[in-house]
Design a protein around this motif. Structure first.
Motif, PDB file in Angstrom:
ATOM      1  N   ALA A 131       2.145   1.666  -3.491  1.00  0.00           N
ATOM      2  CA  ALA A 131       1.082   2.190  -4.365  1.00  0.00           C
ATOM      3  C   ALA A 131       0.839   3.674  -4.089  1.00  0.00           C
ATOM      4  O   ALA A 131       0.675   4.471  -5.028  1.00  0.00           O
ATOM      5  N   ALA A 132       0.832   4.059  -2.812  1.00  0.00           N
ATOM      6  CA  ALA A 132       0.615   5.469  -2.459  1.00  0.00           C
ATOM      7  C   ALA A 132       1.758   6.340  -2.983  1.00  0.00           C
ATOM      8  O   ALA A 132       1.525   7.425  -3.530  1.00  0.00           O
ATOM      9  N   THR A 133       2.971   5.853  -2.838  1.00  0.00           N
ATOM     10  CA  THR A 133       4.133   6.606  -3.328  1.00  0.00           C
ATOM     11  C   THR A 133       4.096   6.724  -4.843  1.00  0.00           C
ATOM     12  O   THR A 133       4.395   7.788  -5.399  1.00  0.00           O
ATOM     13  N   ALA A 134       3.707   5.641  -5.508  1.00  0.00           N
ATOM     14  CA  ALA A 134       3.557   5.694  -6.972  1.00  0.00           C
ATOM     15  C   ALA A 134       2.471   6.698  -7.349  1.00  0.00           C
ATOM     16  O   ALA A 134       2.587   7.414  -8.352  1.00  0.00           O
ATOM     17  N   GLY A 135       1.412   6.794  -6.528  1.00  0.00           N
ATOM     18  CA  GLY A 135       0.357   7.772  -6.780  1.00  0.00           C
ATOM     19  C   GLY A 135       0.865   9.194  -6.680  1.00  0.00           C
ATOM     20  O   GLY A 135       0.500  10.060  -7.489  1.00  0.00           O
TER      21      GLY A 135
ATOM     22  N   GLU B  83       0.831  -1.204   0.000  1.00  0.00           N
ATOM     23  CA  GLU B  83       0.000   0.000   0.000  1.00  0.00           C
ATOM     24  C   GLU B  83       0.870   1.259   0.000  1.00  0.00           C
ATOM     25  O   GLU B  83       0.536   2.246  -0.659  1.00  0.00           O
ATOM     26  N   TRP B  84       1.972   1.218   0.743  1.00  0.00           N
ATOM     27  CA  TRP B  84       2.890   2.369   0.738  1.00  0.00           C
ATOM     28  C   TRP B  84       3.514   2.560  -0.641  1.00  0.00           C
ATOM     29  O   TRP B  84       3.660   3.690  -1.115  1.00  0.00           O
TER      30      TRP B  84
ATOM     31  N   GLY C  15      -2.041  10.108   4.620  1.00  0.00           N
ATOM     32  CA  GLY C  15      -2.990  10.274   5.717  1.00  0.00           C
ATOM     33  C   GLY C  15      -3.882   9.051   5.863  1.00  0.00           C
ATOM     34  O   GLY C  15      -4.175   8.615   6.975  1.00  0.00           O
ATOM     35  N   GLY C  16      -4.300   8.477   4.736  1.00  0.00           N
ATOM     36  CA  GLY C  16      -5.108   7.263   4.774  1.00  0.00           C
ATOM     37  C   GLY C  16      -4.356   6.088   5.377  1.00  0.00           C
ATOM     38  O   GLY C  16      -4.934   5.261   6.082  1.00  0.00           O
ATOM     39  N   LEU C  17      -3.059   6.031   5.134  1.00  0.00           N
ATOM     40  CA  LEU C  17      -2.256   4.932   5.670  1.00  0.00           C
ATOM     41  C   LEU C  17      -1.896   5.116   7.138  1.00  0.00           C
ATOM     42  O   LEU C  17      -1.736   4.139   7.863  1.00  0.00           O
ATOM     43  N   THR C  18      -1.762   6.345   7.565  1.00  0.00           N
ATOM     44  CA  THR C  18      -1.377   6.608   8.951  1.00  0.00           C
ATOM     45  C   THR C  18      -2.573   6.841   9.869  1.00  0.00           C
ATOM     46  O   THR C  18      -2.409   6.872  11.085  1.00  0.00           O
ATOM     47  N   GLY C  19      -3.754   7.024   9.279  1.00  0.00           N
ATOM     48  CA  GLY C  19      -4.929   7.313  10.079  1.00  0.00           C
ATOM     49  C   GLY C  19      -4.966   8.747  10.583  1.00  0.00           C
ATOM     50  O   GLY C  19      -5.727   9.078  11.489  1.00  0.00           O
TER      51      GLY C  19
ATOM     52  N   ARG D  44      -6.552   5.608  -4.099  1.00  0.00           N
ATOM     53  CA  ARG D  44      -7.204   4.986  -2.935  1.00  0.00           C
ATOM     54  C   ARG D  44      -8.265   3.988  -3.378  1.00  0.00           C
ATOM     55  O   ARG D  44      -8.407   2.918  -2.774  1.00  0.00           O
ATOM     56  N   ARG D  45      -8.984   4.310  -4.421  1.00  0.00           N
ATOM     57  CA  ARG D  45      -9.999   3.391  -4.947  1.00  0.00           C
ATOM     58  C   ARG D  45      -9.333   2.111  -5.460  1.00  0.00           C
ATOM     59  O   ARG D  45      -9.798   1.005  -5.186  1.00  0.00           O
ATOM     60  N   PHE D  46      -8.236   2.273  -6.178  1.00  0.00           N
ATOM     61  CA  PHE D  46      -7.472   1.123  -6.666  1.00  0.00           C
ATOM     62  C   PHE D  46      -6.983   0.272  -5.495  1.00  0.00           C
ATOM     63  O   PHE D  46      -7.076  -0.958  -5.516  1.00  0.00           O
ATOM     64  N   MET D  47      -6.452   0.916  -4.457  1.00  0.00           N
ATOM     65  CA  MET D  47      -5.925   0.199  -3.299  1.00  0.00           C
ATOM     66  C   MET D  47      -7.035  -0.569  -2.573  1.00  0.00           C
ATOM     67  O   MET D  47      -6.831  -1.719  -2.148  1.00  0.00           O
ATOM     68  N   ARG D  48      -8.235   0.021  -2.447  1.00  0.00           N
ATOM     69  CA  ARG D  48      -9.369  -0.668  -1.807  1.00  0.00           C
ATOM     70  C   ARG D  48      -9.784  -1.897  -2.591  1.00  0.00           C
ATOM     71  O   ARG D  48     -10.025  -2.965  -2.039  1.00  0.00           O
ATOM     72  N   ARG D  49      -9.871  -1.742  -3.914  1.00  0.00           N
ATOM     73  CA  ARG D  49     -10.254  -2.877  -4.767  1.00  0.00           C
ATOM     74  C   ARG D  49      -9.257  -4.012  -4.625  1.00  0.00           C
ATOM     75  O   ARG D  49      -9.624  -5.175  -4.527  1.00  0.00           O
TER      76      ARG D  49
END
Length: 191
Positions: free
Chosen positions: A79-83, A76-77, A136-140, A181-186
């Motif tokens: 993917a987020a960094t790639a985003g 997830e990290w 923020g989504g990853l750290t809450g 985030r949508r991609f990561m949820r799927r």
């Protein structure tokens, strides 16, 4: 009656005169922000933010650290960094299409160097918004209200962006982050 010499007879002094460009409400806003906020401590902080956000390097480094430290959510990290990287690249692509020049108003000081003379959208605002939403989504943590407005304001204080540049950049970063985030949820739901 004022006469103007033909272009071939004019001497170029290098000065920009107000008659050579349109003073827009955005130019007036930019002048006002700089006049009110461009004080040494604020400029110093804005320059530090500029350096951190240049080419999204600071945000990419934080993403890499997150991936190294949070092994359980490493994917997830990544993917987020790639985003964040994608958002930054998208802003550069849009800049090259739109080709809006940076502010050149004689009453606006350029307080930091830039890698290009293109202004719209702000890549700093784009990558900061993407990073704030995704990390923020990853750290809450709610990072967006803490990180995004100061970065947006810093670009105007430094005289390198119009207000619409930073607003558009932030919107672009938000849209990219939403898609990631949508991609990561799927991906997570597929197991």
């Amino acid at each position: 009656m004022t006469t103007v010499a033909p272009a071939e007879e004019r001497v170029d002094t290098g000065e920009v005169h107000e008659a050579e460009y349109a003073v827009t409400p955005e130019t007036v806003a930019l002048r006002s922000v700089q006049g009110a906020l461009a004080k040494p401590p604020v400029v110093k902080a804005a320059r530090a933010m500029s350096q951190f956000g240049e080419h999204a390097a600071g945000w990419l480094a934080i993403g890499a650290i997150g991936a190294a430290v949070d092994r359980r959510r490493r994917g997830e990290w990544v993917a987020a960094t790639a985003g964040v990287a994608f958002a930054h690249g998208a802003s550069i692509g849009i800049k090259r299409v739109v080709r809006r020049p940076r502010p050149k108003d004689p009453n606006v000081q350029l307080l930091v160097g830039t890698p290009s003379q293109l202004s719209f959208p702000s890549s700093h605002a784009t990558s900061t918004t993407a990073a704030a939403v995704l990390y923020g989504g990853l750290t809450g943590k709610k990072l967006t209200p803490v990180l995004v407005p100061p970065m947006m304001l810093s670009r105007v204080v430094l005289g390198v962006h119009y207000p619409s540049d930073v607003l558009a950049g932030s919107a672009l970063g938000g849209v990219v982050a939403w898609g990631v985030r949508r991609f990561m949820r799927r991906r997570r739901n597929r197991g």
